[in-house]
Scaffold this active site. Structure first.
Site, PDB file in Angstrom:
ATOM      1  CG  LEU A  22     -11.566  -8.098  17.278  1.00  0.00           C
ATOM      2  CD1 LEU A  22     -10.259  -8.776  16.894  1.00  0.00           C
ATOM      3  CD2 LEU A  22     -12.368  -9.015  18.203  1.00  0.00           C
ATOM      4  CG  HIS A  52       2.643   3.099   6.600  1.00  0.00           C
ATOM      5  ND1 HIS A  52       2.255   4.142   7.404  1.00  0.00           N
ATOM      6  CD2 HIS A  52       1.489   2.437   6.303  1.00  0.00           C
ATOM      7  CE1 HIS A  52       0.942   4.132   7.576  1.00  0.00           C
ATOM      8  NE2 HIS A  52       0.457   3.104   6.911  1.00  0.00           N
ATOM      9  NE  ARG A  98      -2.322   6.391  10.882  1.00  0.00           N
ATOM     10  CZ  ARG A  98      -2.607   5.623   9.812  1.00  0.00           C
ATOM     11  NH1 ARG A  98      -2.070   4.435   9.691  1.00  0.00           N
ATOM     12  NH2 ARG A  98      -3.415   6.054   8.862  1.00  0.00           N
ATOM     13  CD  GLU A 103       4.505   5.854   9.236  1.00  0.00           C
ATOM     14  OE1 GLU A 103       3.897   6.231   8.219  1.00  0.00           O
ATOM     15  OE2 GLU A 103       4.120   4.935   9.952  1.00  0.00           O
TER      16      GLU A 103
HETATM   17  C1  8YV Z   1      -2.549   3.938   3.761  1.00  0.00           C
HETATM   18  C2  8YV Z   1      -2.989   3.391   6.143  1.00  0.00           C
HETATM   19  O1  8YV Z   1      -2.140   3.304   2.642  1.00  0.00           O
HETATM   20  O2  8YV Z   1      -5.240   3.183   5.529  1.00  0.00           O
HETATM   21  C3  8YV Z   1      -4.443   3.582   6.361  1.00  0.00           C
HETATM   22  O3  8YV Z   1      -4.803   4.118   7.414  1.00  0.00           O
HETATM   23  O4  8YV Z   1      -2.225   3.590   6.994  1.00  0.00           O
HETATM   24  C4  8YV Z   1      -2.502   2.921   4.837  1.00  0.00           C
HETATM   25  O5  8YV Z   1      -3.269   1.853   4.433  1.00  0.00           O
HETATM   26  C5  8YV Z   1      -1.692   5.088   3.928  1.00  0.00           C
HETATM   27  O6  8YV Z   1      -2.286   5.979   4.819  1.00  0.00           O
HETATM   28  C6  8YV Z   1      -1.483   5.770   2.591  1.00  0.00           C
HETATM   29  O7  8YV Z   1      -0.354   6.520   2.614  1.00  0.00           O
END
Ligand code: 8YV
Length: 322
Positions: A155, A281, A234, A263
């Protein structure tokens, strides 16, 4: 805009909006374009004072060891599991990320995924496109958001933006996190405890060793046969094999996933599951929000070299030092 007398290592392809600014302000060395990255690094290493990086482009101890004059690592993304921030901190290197500017976009995506997974909207669209409507109606969904409990794992700023939106759907909200924030939502100090208590479980957990495969068979079993699991944090926080088994066996009913363990690879077994809604993503993936994230990446670097202060240092590299 004055050009700064600073050599910057750009580790990943950035959108033009970002790269143009980096090239205007710094001597930008694009590692991702080098035919021999090791040779390029060996040649420019002593000059490099800053790094711009992003998802899956790792800034680890081995790289930091090669860059004796590195001062700052500016990461594109709020998640920075690609940067060894703890080691950076012990070396006096600042790490920055891009919080806040993406919270609303990612929260919107989480809510979209939740509705899609619970009410099967993508599956219903497939049904229509396949011409099946003429032969009968799409089955009523077993799940609904009515009278349901939502659990949010993590949160922080994004989790709170999700909670605000979920309140307007009439969902009752509980959360898991490292600390009890003593707010109006019910706190659980374990993921299993939260999963037991809710119908829909949204993960906003970051990556890294502390959360590795935190959503395991035990947690999915606690979520139960009418449960829905959503992941916008993640993929590494999920034991993907356990999630696939839980979806196949009816241990949980459905899932909505924007992130995956490896990924852009998505396991075939997940692709084959009719009760999984899968996105590539795209949580923060609008031009508006990616521009804001890119601007913050640039501003962290220029602020550091112009004023000696980063804008959004991460917890492991506080500024000023605590
Ligand atoms: C990003 C993300 O856009 O901000 C993060 O941690 O996972 C995403 O918003 C991404 O990492 C960009 O490739």
């Amino acid at each position: 805009m004055t050009k700064l007398d600073v050599d910057l290592l750009v580790m990943t392809q950035m959108r033009e909006y970002v790269l143009d600014q980096l090239e205007a302000r710094f001597r930008a060395h694009k590692l991702y374009e080098a035919s021999d990255p090791d040779e390029m690094l060996a040649r420019i290493a002593p000059d490099i004072r800053a790094i711009a990086t992003g998802a899956h482009k790792y800034v680890d101890v081995a790289l930091m060891d090669k860059l004796p004059n590195l001062e700052i690592v500016s990461n594109f993304g709020v998640g920075y599991d690609n940067v060894d921030a703890k080691s950076a901190g012990t070396r006096g290197i600042i790490v920055t990320n891009t919080p806040d500017v993406l919270s609303d976009e990612v929260a919107d995506t989480a809510i979209g995924l939740m509705i899609n997974a619970v009410r099967e909207l993508p599956q219903a669209e497939q049904f229509l496109r396949a011409g099946k409507w003429k032969s009968g109606e799409y089955p009523l969904t077993q799940n609904t958001l009515r009278e349901k409990r939502l659990g949010i794992a993590g949160l922080g700023r994004i989790g709170k933006a999700i909670a605000e939106r979920a309140e307007s759907f009439g969902l009752s909200i509980a959360y898991y996190g490292r600390t009890n924030q003593n707010i109006a939502y019910e706190y659980h100090d374990t993921l299993k405890g939260l999963a037991e208590h809710v119908d829909i479980l949204i993960s906003v957990l970051p990556g890294g060793a502390a959360t590795d495969k935190a959503f395991n068979a035990e947690v999915f079993s606690a979520l139960g046969p009418t449960g829905t699991f959503i992941n916008i944090g993640r993929g590494s926080a999920v034991d993907e094999a356990a999630l696939i088994a839980a979806l196949e066996n009816g241990t949980i009913r459905s899932a909505g996933l924007d992130v995956f363990a490896k990924e852009p690879h998505v396991p075939d077994a997940l692709l084959a599951l009719p009760n999984a809604v899968l996105l590539p993503h795209v949580g923060s993936g609008s031009v508006y929000t990616r521009n804001a994230m890119g601007q913050l990446l640039v501003d962290n670097l220029t602020n550091w070299f112009e004023t000696g202060k980063p804008i959004s240092p991460v917890a492991e590299t506080p500024f000023p030092k605590t």
